[in-house]
Design a protein around this motif. Structure first.
Motif, short mmCIF file in Angstrom:
data_model
loop_
_atom_site.label_atom_id
_atom_site.label_comp_id
_atom_site.label_asym_id
_atom_site.label_seq_id
_atom_site.Cartn_x
_atom_site.Cartn_y
_atom_site.Cartn_z
N VAL A 192 40.80 33.58 -74.52
CA VAL A 192 39.35 33.68 -74.75
C VAL A 192 38.99 35.21 -74.32
O VAL A 192 39.22 35.59 -73.26
CB VAL A 192 38.61 32.88 -73.54
N VAL A 193 38.69 35.84 -75.51
CA VAL A 193 38.46 37.33 -75.71
C VAL A 193 37.02 37.39 -76.45
O VAL A 193 36.65 36.55 -76.95
CB VAL A 193 39.44 38.29 -76.08
N ALA A 216 37.74 44.32 -81.23
CA ALA A 216 37.52 45.59 -82.09
C ALA A 216 38.30 46.74 -81.32
O ALA A 216 38.78 47.47 -82.32
CB ALA A 216 36.01 45.80 -82.03
N ARG A 217 38.18 46.75 -80.16
CA ARG A 217 38.83 47.92 -79.43
C ARG A 217 40.54 47.79 -79.75
O ARG A 217 41.29 48.92 -79.82
CB ARG A 217 38.63 47.83 -78.01
N MET A 273 46.68 38.68 -83.68
CA MET A 273 45.64 39.21 -84.29
C MET A 273 46.03 39.88 -85.40
O MET A 273 45.52 39.77 -86.56
CB MET A 273 45.22 40.39 -83.37
N GLY A 274 47.17 40.32 -85.49
CA GLY A 274 47.82 40.87 -86.61
C GLY A 274 48.30 39.58 -87.84
O GLY A 274 47.87 39.86 -88.91
N LYS A 275 48.72 38.52 -87.18
CA LYS A 275 48.73 37.43 -88.19
C LYS A 275 47.66 36.89 -88.84
O LYS A 275 47.41 36.47 -90.01
CB LYS A 275 49.55 36.21 -87.57
N PRO A 315 34.61 40.18 -85.40
CA PRO A 315 33.95 38.81 -85.04
C PRO A 315 34.76 37.49 -85.86
O PRO A 315 34.95 36.54 -84.98
CB PRO A 315 32.62 38.89 -85.71
N ARG A 316 35.22 37.86 -86.92
CA ARG A 316 36.04 36.51 -87.37
C ARG A 316 37.17 36.31 -86.78
O ARG A 316 37.68 35.15 -86.61
CB ARG A 316 36.25 36.85 -89.10
N ILE A 317 37.99 37.41 -86.28
CA ILE A 317 39.24 37.49 -85.80
C ILE A 317 38.92 36.50 -84.31
O ILE A 317 39.91 35.65 -83.86
CB ILE A 317 40.06 38.47 -85.76
N THR A 318 38.00 37.13 -83.72
CA THR A 318 37.43 36.33 -82.56
C THR A 318 37.24 34.97 -82.49
O THR A 318 37.81 34.09 -81.88
CB THR A 318 36.30 36.97 -81.88
N ALA A 319 36.58 34.47 -83.69
CA ALA A 319 36.39 33.18 -84.01
C ALA A 319 37.67 32.28 -84.26
O ALA A 319 37.88 31.13 -83.78
CB ALA A 319 35.39 32.94 -85.15
#
Length: 82
Positions: A28-29, A35-36, A1-3, A15-19
């Motif tokens: 798959v999250v 967000a948490r 996520m940080g990258k 939302p964009r990071i999830t995509a």
């Protein structure tokens, strides 16, 4: 996520990071979990939208006259004038 956040110059939110994670075949999250996790490590996306101010009060204009002659005074608290 940080990258992913760093690659987007800190602009991507949950939302964009999830995509992006889904596109890259990552875990798959759901966006709420992302967000948490982002909140727990102090990351947040950039808000690009500006608020639009629709009404500008002109303080120099005169107030509208009271043509009906309302009297809003009361003799005591929680009473109305008859």
């Amino acid at each position: 996520m940080g990258k992913i956040q760093q690659d987007s110059d800190g602009a991507y939110g949950a939302p964009r990071i999830t995509a992006e994670l889904r596109d890259e075949g990552g875990p798959v999250v759901k966006h709420k979990r992302v967000a948490r996790i982002m909140r727990s490590i102090g990351l947040e996306g950039v808000r690009l939208r500006r608020r639009h101010r629709t009404t500008l009060a002109n303080l120099a204009m005169a107030k509208a006259p009271d043509l009906i002659g309302h009297d809003f005074t009361a003799a005591a608290v929680n009473t109305k004038r008859s």
